[in-house]
Design a protein around this motif. Structure first.
Motif, PDB file in Angstrom:
ATOM      1  N   ALA A  25      45.541  78.501  26.671  1.00  0.00           N
ATOM      2  CA  ALA A  25      44.579  78.760  27.734  1.00  0.00           C
ATOM      3  C   ALA A  25      44.990  78.039  29.008  1.00  0.00           C
ATOM      4  O   ALA A  25      44.828  78.578  30.115  1.00  0.00           O
ATOM      5  N   ALA A  26      45.541  76.837  28.879  1.00  0.00           N
ATOM      6  CA  ALA A  26      46.001  76.122  30.073  1.00  0.00           C
ATOM      7  C   ALA A  26      47.135  76.871  30.744  1.00  0.00           C
ATOM      8  O   ALA A  26      47.192  76.973  31.987  1.00  0.00           O
ATOM      9  N   LEU A  27      48.044  77.415  29.953  1.00  0.00           N
ATOM     10  CA  LEU A  27      49.138  78.186  30.529  1.00  0.00           C
ATOM     11  C   LEU A  27      48.620  79.436  31.219  1.00  0.00           C
ATOM     12  O   LEU A  27      49.082  79.811  32.304  1.00  0.00           O
ATOM     13  N   THR A  28      47.622  80.080  30.606  1.00  0.00           N
ATOM     14  CA  THR A  28      47.036  81.283  31.203  1.00  0.00           C
ATOM     15  C   THR A  28      46.331  80.952  32.510  1.00  0.00           C
ATOM     16  O   THR A  28      46.484  81.649  33.521  1.00  0.00           O
ATOM     17  N   VAL A  29      45.544  79.893  32.528  1.00  0.00           N
ATOM     18  CA  VAL A  29      44.831  79.500  33.747  1.00  0.00           C
ATOM     19  C   VAL A  29      45.813  79.146  34.861  1.00  0.00           C
ATOM     20  O   VAL A  29      45.606  79.498  36.033  1.00  0.00           O
TER      21      VAL A  29
END
Length: 812
Positions: A176-180
């Motif tokens: 999720a951090a990579l996506t954000v």
């Protein structure tokens, strides 16, 4: 054609014109007008103003104009002359102009044709080019639109993925951090500004980033608290995917340093310590209770706080080590760059180095402020510096056990050096106090007795106090090699001061050290004996203390200490034994004053009178006096025996040297010498027996030579020379005996060089055995020369001595 005509005419005209121009320019009147930067306006101004350097200076305007008019007329006249002179050439030039006009007309027609062709080509090329340019612009706009649409599609796809990943918990948190991070990067594109779908989703993306950051921080802190490297790795991966790894690592490290600093301020705040004592102490019923109780409680409370501070430092440092270990293992899957390297670039230093530098800076600052505001705190830390240092070492020892940190060559963890440097002011103060504690019993053992007639050496109790203090200081510092080295240097200074004072005590008047066998020993002699005993006792005690610390890296320092004491002890012993040796030698030298030959040949002397010489009796009385008054008071263990052993060997060797010089060495004198040697041996045996020693065991070859020399006058010459190898009798003693046997035929060195027996003996002391044999060989050579001169036959003693010298030379 025109070109050919111009080539035939131009050279003459140009040549003639060039000569004319040069002639005109050579005139000063026209030189100014021929310059390239000639300006008529400036020229008119100069004529009107007429400066001093102008040719028109002093003339009016009318005259100047007349001068100009004259010049113009002169030029016109010159032109007319040139035209009249070259009119044929000019006519030829005019006739050629018609041909030039025809050529120009043809050139113009060709240029017109070329322009027409150029217009046709341009019309054929321009239209396709403009069409291609329009199509290219359309394609670029289509591609830009497609790229924007692709980013929008990617943006929408990532939004749907984020909706799935956010509820996935901690397992999906790095994804999720990579996506954000990618969503924020797309949303920040300037080309997407103003697109409603993007602008509408930006707040939601930022909220998701905030939630991921919060969850990542919780995951990272929980992993460090629980020492769970999986959670730490997941938390670090979250911030790496958010491009915030270095910033978050710095934030976490700064938070730990801030917490430690607050704990330092609490632990080192004297006001807080006293307030805690008051709150924890029960109310006093007795108003007159001593304040010493509070003073005793204060150090306990202080060290309790310091121990708690060290626990806090350990807990936070252990978290940093855990995080650092994960950073050293994890790397970027795309670039294979370690997380630790990226953090180091963001912090401009290694993570551990950043943490320990910040901690040491805070520790040094808080220690300085705390000790500056409270003398009690300063005193406690100065006197209890080993305890503080041990607590610091305990922190790093626990860290090394928990994290496998490496130790340096001096037993310290490299990270601890920064923290230990912050304690250097306290260490300096502690070492100063430690040196004072070491010097205190030494100063007490050697009080200032100026004005007192009698000086007293230190007692055994004084030495024991010095040794106990030395052992206590080394014991307190043995856990830290650096501190132990510093304390050992202080110990070296203190012990050097001790033996220096002992040497000063022994520097008494030389007259007071003279040995007089009548009465008792002087105070100066007894002072030297007691000083030697005390210094030896100090040496023995220091050796026992230092033996306990062998292998601690201080062997060189300890060896220097022991060598220094040994040199000082030897410097005190040698003068005393040199004086004793001289006294004994003075008695032995009197052997040459004994007329042994007359005593043996005199029928008036009885057996008892002739059995023992007077010098032997004097020597025996001196030995008994020296043993009773001086040597029996030496209490230096085996070293006392070694000194006496060396003294005994010197006595025997000195006696053999002078006994071998007694002449003549016949059987009668030999019996008297044998009697003297028997009594001498008896005296030495009694002396050594009183000290628990034996002549045959402690004197070795010297005693064997003494026993062998007793029978030498009664042996044949071959048997005498054989004693060199069988009984280790020195060759010089054997040759002396051979010369004494042949007396007065063969000369002695004393006769050859006009020396006394004492002078010859001093010469032998200053030379080696080889040099002694060389001077004896000269005596034999002098005898051989005399025999050759007289034509006689050499004595057998000469032959035996020469043969022995040859054998000695062959053995070398």
């Amino acid at each position: 054609m025109l070109a050919g005509r111009k080539q035939s005419i131009a050279p003459l005209s140009v040549e003639a014109q060039g000569a004319t121009v040069e002639t005109l320019l050579s005139s000063s009147e026209y030189r100014e007008f021929a310059e390239e930067d000639f300006d008529p306006t400036q020229y008119a101004t100069r004529v009107i103003q007429a400066p001093t350097d102008s040719p028109y200076h002093g003339l009016d305007i009318t005259t100047s104009l007349a001068k100009l008019s004259f010049g113009i007329d002169h030029l016109n006249k010159h032109i007319q002359e040139q035209v009249s002179t070259h009119y044929e050439d000019l006519l030829q030039q005019v006739s050629g102009l018609s041909d030039i006009e025809g050529i120009l007309a043809s050139v113009k027609q060709g240029v017109h044709s070329l322009n027409t062709s150029l217009h046709r080509v341009r019309d054929k090329v321009l239209t396709p080019y403009q069409d291609m340019q329009d199509r290219t612009l359309q394609l670029e706009r289509i591609q830009t639109t497609a790229e924007i649409l692709r980013r929008l599609i990617r943006f929408m796809y990532l939004l749907r993925r984020l909706d799935v990943q956010l509820p996935g918990g901690e397992r999906e948190l790095p994804k999720a951090a990579l996506t954000v991070c990618e969503l924020i990067e797309i949303a920040q594109d300037p080309e997407l500004d103003g697109i409603d779908i993007v602008d509408a989703e930006k707040p939601g993306v930022m909220q998701a980033k905030q939630k991921i950051t919060t969850d990542g921080e919780e995951l990272l802190h929980r992993g460090m608290a629980m020492q769970n490297q999986t959670d730490i790795a997941a938390g670090l991966q979250v911030f790496f995917n958010l491009n915030q790894l270095a910033a978050e690592t710095k934030t976490v490290c700064d938070g730990m340093l801030h917490a430690i600093t607050q704990e330092m301020q609490m632990a080192l705040d004297p006001v807080a310590v006293n307030r805690e004592i008051k709150e924890s102490s029960p109310p006093r019923r007795n108003v007159g209770s001593p304040a010493a109780i509070v003073q005793a409680v204060t150090p306990v409370k202080l060290w309790t706080r310091v121990e708690h501070l060290m626990d806090v430092i350990y807990d936070n440092a252990n978290k940093v080590y855990q995080m650092y270990r994960v950073l050293k293992r994890k790397k970027d899957s795309a670039t294979h760059k370690l997380f630790a390297d990226e953090v180091a670039e963001g912090l401009e230093s290694d993570l551990l180095d950043y943490f320990w530098r910040g901690l040491s800076t805070s520790f040094e600052r808080e220690l300085r402020l705390g000790t500056k505001s409270s003398q009690g705190l300063l005193h406690e830390f100065q006197t209890g510096y080993p305890r503080l240092l041990r607590l610091v070492h305990n922190v790093f020892t626990r860290l090394s056990v928990a994290n496998g940190a490496d130790f340096s060559s001096d037993g310290q963890i490299p990270d601890s050096i920064l923290v230990l440097q912050s304690l250097s002011p306290l260490e300096t103060s502690y070492l100063s106090r430690s040196l004072s504690r070491l010097l205190e019993p030494i100063n007490a053992a050697f009080p200032d007795r100026i004005g007192l007639a009698i000086r007293m050496p230190p007692s055994r109790d004084d030495v024991d106090k010095v040794i106990r203090t030395l052992g206590s200081e080394l014991e307190a510092a043995k856990f830290d090699p650096h501190l132990l080295q510093a304390v050992a240097r202080n110990a070296s200074k203190a012990i050097k001061m001790y033996w220096t004072k002992c040497e000063q005590y022994c520097n008494v008047d030389a007259n007071l050290q003279q040995i007089v066998t009548a009465g008792t020993a002087t105070h100066g002699q007894l002072l030297v004996i007691e000083s030697i005993n005390c210094l030896w006792y100090m040496q023995d005690g220091v050796y026992k203390v230092l033996t306990e610390f062998s292998g601690s890296g201080l062997d060189d320092t300890f060896n220097e200490i022991l060598k220094g004491i040994s040199r000082a002890l030897q410097g005190m012993v040698e003068p005393l034994f040199s004086q004793i040796t001289r006294e004994f030698e003075s008695s032995i030298l009197k052997i040459h004053k004994e007329d042994l030959a007359s005593r043996f040949a005199s029928p008036t002397r009885g057996q008892s009178e002739s059995s023992t010489s007077q010098y032997v009796g004097e020597f025996a009385s001196k030995v008994r006096w020296v043993h009773r008054e001086l040597l029996s008071k030496l209490q230096c263990g085996d070293e006392s025996r070694e000194w006496i052993r060396s003294l005994g060997r010197r006595i025997v060797e000195y006696f053999l040297r002078h006994a071998s010089l007694v002449r003549p060495a016949d059987e009668g004198v030999g019996r008297l010498l044998a009697s003297d040697m028997t009594h001498l041996e008896f005296v030495l045996s009694q002396w050594f027996a009183a000290l628990g020693m034996k002549l045959d065991r402690d004197l070795g070859d010297s005693y064997k030579a003494l026993r062998a020399f007793r029978h030498m006058p009664f042996l044949d010459i071959p048997q005498v020379t054989a004693l060199r190898t069988s009984q280790n009798v020195p060759p010089s003693i054997i040759i002396h005996h051979l010369l004494a046997r042949a007396h007065p035929h063969m000369p002695f060195p004393t006769l050859l060089y006009a020396w006394s027996e004492a002078q010859y003996s001093d010469w032998l002391d200053a030379r080696s055995e080889d040099e002694a044999l060389q001077i004896l060989a000269r005596c034999l050579d002098a005898y051989a020369a005399e025999i050759r001169q007289k034509g006689g036959v050499p004595r057998p003693e000469y032959n035996a001595a020469v043969q022995m010298l040859k054998e000695i030379a062959a053995e070398k």
